[in-house]
Design a protein around this motif. Structure first.
Motif, PDB file in Angstrom:
ATOM      1  N   GLU A 108       1.076  -1.396  -0.022  1.00  0.00           N
ATOM      2  CA  GLU A 108       0.033  -0.023  -0.039  1.00  0.00           C
ATOM      3  C   GLU A 108       0.866   1.193  -0.126  1.00  0.00           C
ATOM      4  O   GLU A 108       0.657   2.285  -0.653  1.00  0.00           O
ATOM      5  N   THR A 138      -3.291  -0.152 -12.265  1.00  0.00           N
ATOM      6  CA  THR A 138      -3.398  -1.618 -11.714  1.00  0.00           C
ATOM      7  C   THR A 138      -3.402  -2.701 -12.416  1.00  0.00           C
ATOM      8  O   THR A 138      -2.502  -3.734 -12.130  1.00  0.00           O
ATOM      9  N   ALA A 173      -2.138  -6.242 -10.718  1.00  0.00           N
ATOM     10  CA  ALA A 173      -3.055  -6.145  -9.491  1.00  0.00           C
ATOM     11  C   ALA A 173      -4.042  -7.324  -9.478  1.00  0.00           C
ATOM     12  O   ALA A 173      -4.497  -7.635 -10.289  1.00  0.00           O
ATOM     13  N   MET A 174      -4.055  -7.949  -8.257  1.00  0.00           N
ATOM     14  CA  MET A 174      -4.887  -9.408  -7.980  1.00  0.00           C
ATOM     15  C   MET A 174      -6.016  -9.272  -7.302  1.00  0.00           C
ATOM     16  O   MET A 174      -7.049  -9.932  -7.430  1.00  0.00           O
ATOM     17  N   ASP A 175      -5.918  -8.367  -6.356  1.00  0.00           N
ATOM     18  CA  ASP A 175      -6.947  -8.261  -4.987  1.00  0.00           C
ATOM     19  C   ASP A 175      -8.164  -7.205  -5.508  1.00  0.00           C
ATOM     20  O   ASP A 175      -8.432  -6.504  -4.526  1.00  0.00           O
ATOM     21  N   LEU A 176      -8.510  -6.853  -6.351  1.00  0.00           N
ATOM     22  CA  LEU A 176      -9.397  -5.908  -6.756  1.00  0.00           C
ATOM     23  C   LEU A 176     -11.056  -6.313  -6.993  1.00  0.00           C
ATOM     24  O   LEU A 176     -11.404  -6.975  -7.855  1.00  0.00           O
ATOM     25  N   HIS A 177     -11.555  -6.378  -5.457  1.00  0.00           N
ATOM     26  CA  HIS A 177     -12.992  -6.979  -5.623  1.00  0.00           C
ATOM     27  C   HIS A 177     -13.825  -5.697  -4.764  1.00  0.00           C
ATOM     28  O   HIS A 177     -13.195  -4.717  -4.419  1.00  0.00           O
ATOM     29  N   ASN A 201     -12.513  -4.236  -1.867  1.00  0.00           N
ATOM     30  CA  ASN A 201     -11.179  -3.601  -1.770  1.00  0.00           C
ATOM     31  C   ASN A 201     -11.344  -2.228  -2.660  1.00  0.00           C
ATOM     32  O   ASN A 201     -10.311  -1.666  -2.924  1.00  0.00           O
TER      33      ASN A 201
END
Length: 100
Positions: free
Chosen positions: A24, A85, A90-94, A97
C-alpha cells in the motif's frame, strides 16, 4: 488480530492493519510520483504509515457527486486507476477493496 477502523475526536479516520502494508505504501508513493510528472488528472494517493509487521492506512471517504462534471472526472480518473493497476498486475480488486 484483525483489521480495525478507528475514528478520532478530530474526525480523522484510519484503518489499522495487523500485517505488512509495504505494498500500500509503495502504491501510494508511485501515485504521488506519477501525479508529479504527468498532466493526467491526479489520482488520490492514500496516506500510509508502514511499520514492522503492521501499519495504518488513511480511510477512503465516500463523497457524493454534485454535478455531471464530477461524474465525468470520476470515470476519467477511475479509468486511469484501472490502467495503472492492470499494468502492475494487481490481483485483489473486488467490491470490498475498491471504493467508488
Amino acid at each position: 488480530m484483525r483489521v480495525a477502523a478507528l475514528t478520532f475526536d478530530s474526525g480523522l479516520r484510519v484503518i489499522y492493519k495487523p500485517r505488512d502494508v509495504g505494498i500500500e505504501k509503495a502504491f501510494s508513493d508511485l501515485l504521488d510520483w506519477v501525479n508529479a510528472r504527468s498532466s493526467l488528472p491526479p489520482q488520490r494517493a492514500l496516506r500510509v504509515i508502514d511499520r514492522d509487521g503492521y501499519g495504518w492506512v488513511e480511510f477512503a471517504e465516500h463523497e457524493e457527486f454534485l454535478d455531471e462534471s464530477q461524474v465525468r472526472r470520476y470515470y476519467h480518473r477511475a479509468g486511469g486507476m484501472a490502467a495503472m493497476t492492470y499494468l502492475l498486475g494487481a490481483m485483489d480488486l473486488h467490491m470490498e477493496n475498491v471504493a467508488a
